[in-house]
Scaffold this active site. Structure first.
Site, PDB file in Angstrom:
ATOM      1  N   HIS A   1      -3.961  -5.127   0.149  1.00 45.19           N
ATOM      2  CA  HIS A   1      -3.642  -5.678   1.298  1.00 45.19           C
ATOM      3  C   HIS A   1      -3.712  -7.256   0.984  1.00 45.19           C
ATOM      4  O   HIS A   1      -4.872  -7.976   1.185  1.00 45.19           O
ATOM      5  CB  HIS A   1      -4.531  -5.146   2.515  1.00 45.19           C
ATOM      6  CG  HIS A   1      -4.145  -3.856   2.840  1.00 45.19           C
ATOM      7  ND1 HIS A   1      -3.476  -3.679   3.965  1.00 45.19           N
ATOM      8  CD2 HIS A   1      -4.684  -2.600   2.410  1.00 45.19           C
ATOM      9  CE1 HIS A   1      -3.507  -2.353   4.132  1.00 45.19           C
ATOM     10  NE2 HIS A   1      -4.163  -1.790   2.952  1.00 45.19           N
TER      11      HIS A   1
ATOM     12  N   GLU B   1      -2.963  -9.528   3.556  1.00 40.80           N
ATOM     13  CA  GLU B   1      -3.351  -9.868   4.667  1.00 40.80           C
ATOM     14  C   GLU B   1      -4.949  -9.703   4.799  1.00 40.80           C
ATOM     15  O   GLU B   1      -5.658 -10.477   5.639  1.00 40.80           O
ATOM     16  CB  GLU B   1      -2.814  -9.307   5.857  1.00 40.80           C
ATOM     17  CG  GLU B   1      -3.460  -7.978   6.150  1.00 40.80           C
ATOM     18  CD  GLU B   1      -3.344  -6.963   5.428  1.00 40.80           C
ATOM     19  OE1 GLU B   1      -3.878  -5.868   5.545  1.00 40.80           O
ATOM     20  OE2 GLU B   1      -2.470  -6.794   4.425  1.00 40.80           O
TER      21      GLU B   1
ATOM     22  N   CYS C   1       0.965  -1.338  -0.081  1.00 43.24           N
ATOM     23  CA  CYS C   1      -0.004   0.014  -0.055  1.00 43.24           C
ATOM     24  C   CYS C   1       1.009   1.392  -0.037  1.00 43.24           C
ATOM     25  O   CYS C   1       1.566   1.579  -1.091  1.00 43.24           O
ATOM     26  CB  CYS C   1      -1.172   0.057   1.271  1.00 43.24           C
ATOM     27  SG  CYS C   1      -2.364   1.037   0.817  1.00 43.24           S
TER      28      CYS C   1
END
Length: 431
Positions: free
Chosen positions: A403, A405, A319
């Site tokens: 992202h 995750e 990011c």
């Protein structure tokens, strides 16, 4: 002519309310009295009569385009300015609330029902809520989840975060898509006029502000927590070797750290201003540049840190870290019209053609045309074709604009952590 509150009685026999064949009147019939009241007027309130049993609009969202949206408040009270963005995630509002990348922003949820599952302390992505406020259509009047420990309204009030509901979020979203992200002022203070709030919205700007300094940690610390076994979805085939990783905290989410730890990394988290020389002194196997809020061009010190580390050890940017890598490699970043915020963005991996549904949260992007020769665009966002991933094999660089995750969101991109492990492993073996 003012209307006075008045009562009237309706005599109903409960046993015959839903019967077609009505019995003949009898003196033995029992009747239920239902009392109804017309709405109170301001005259009635002044006379000391009872208040309405429902909440009335007591807040305003004033946007810089001049539009004024009346709503009902929950959470904290006061006046707050921020950039309004919309998030298309269906679930995961607590992770969104605690994502530091939302610092300085009002998050509008396009999913209409929020608060249904309450909040719990396991789903928080950072030490506090950093967003400026929450805008939703409907606030659930009850919670239903076995992990719930608190209602959303109480949670926000304790953390001094403002929220509004009963506002037309669809109309605001369409306006943001058409005109781009807008600065707004959220207020419950009736003493402030619409004109004052409008002037506040037009005199503040999020561009060029260093928001990272307000969300980063104050000192280095070690992270050891892994993803809990109940939630670990991708534990097969992991390398048992341990890798030492230094993670720069530009607003890092806890689940990025948990995923790295689950893949065998020993992690030291450092502040955003941590000198590159100090990082290299501990001889890490790799460096992570995390997510974070705001404009990458507002933190030139972070870009310089990235430049000093490039080529020394393998690096992984997520990011904000991806954008900082883009600038450090010689590229440029730009502000998007309304950004990407949500857990349902399709991304194509150009190396293998695989499509991933990703979780995203950013208002800036790397301009691929500005990148020097040798830098490869590895992923593209299929909604608008923007750059979603980079690689520079000569310097052991990889990055993603989204992202991996998730938290909240799908787990399609978790393999990126395994790729980072592979990059550190191959570099270590070649040394």
């Amino acid at each position: 002519m003012s209307i006075k509150a008045m009562d009237f009685s309706l005599r109903i026999n409960p046993s015959i309310c839903f019967t077609q064949n009505l019995p003949k009147p009898s003196s033995k019939l029992r009747f239920l009295t239902v009392r109804c009241s017309l709405p109170l007027t301001s005259d009635d309130a002044a006379a000391g009569l009872a208040e309405r049993p429902w909440k009335v609009a007591d807040a305003r969202l004033v946007l810089e385009d001049g539009s004024i949206w009346k709503a009902k408040s929950f959470g904290a009270s006061g006046t707050q300015v921020g950039e309004v963005v919309f998030n298309t995630s269906l679930t995961g509002y607590q992770e969104i609330l605690t994502d530091p990348s939302y610092a300085g922003q009002f998050v509008l949820m396009t999913n209409p029902h929020i608060g249904n599952t309450g909040v719990n302390f396991d789903d928080e992505e950072s030490r506090q809520c950093f967003l400026a406020g929450l805008v939703i259509r409907s606030l659930s009047i009850t919670t239903s989840n076995w992990r719930c420990v608190e209602t959303l309204g109480d949670y926000l009030a304790e953390r001094n975060i403002m929220g509004i509901y009963d506002v037309d979020t669809r109309a605001i979203t369409r306006r943001l898509r058409q005109d781009g992200s807008l600065i707004g002022v959220l207020s419950t203070e009736q003493s402030r006029s619409d004109e004052v709030l409008l002037e506040m919205s037009r005199s503040w700007d999020i561009v060029g502000i260093d928001l990272i300094s307000g969300v980063t940690c104050n000192a280095p610390y070690e992270w050891v927590d892994k993803t809990k076994s109940d939630w670990d979805f991708n534990s097969n085939g992991r390398d048992q070797e341990t890798y030492r990783v230094v993670a720069y905290d530009f607003g890092i989410k806890h689940n990025i750290l948990r995923r790295l730890a689950s893949y065998g990394c020993k992690i030291t988290v450092v502040p955003s201003t941590w000198p590159a020389a100090e990082t290299l002194k501990v001889k890490p196997d790799g460096v992570l540049f995390s997510n974070g809020p705001g404009d990458p061009s507002a933190v030139p010190y972070a870009v310089e840190t990235v430049k000093e580390i490039l080529g020394k050890v393998p690096v992984f940017g997520i990011c904000m870290g991806h954008q900082l890598l883009g600038q450090a490699l010689g590229g440029k970043t730009f502000k998007m019209k309304f950004g990407h915020h949500g857990g349902n963005h399709p991304v194509c991996n150009l190396r293998n053609g695989r499509v991933e549904i990703s979780a995203q949260n950013h208002n800036y992007a790397v301009d691929p045309a500005s990148l020097p020769e040798g830098v490869e665009v590895t992923h593209v966002n299929l909604n608008d074709g923007s750059c979603a991933g980079l690689a520079y094999p000569a310097l052991n660089v990889m990055s993603l604009q989204y992202h991996p995750e998730a938290s909240p969101g799908p787990h399609d991109s978790d393999c990126a952590f395994r790729e980072f492990i592979g990059l550190m492993k191959s570099t270590k073996q070649a040394a």
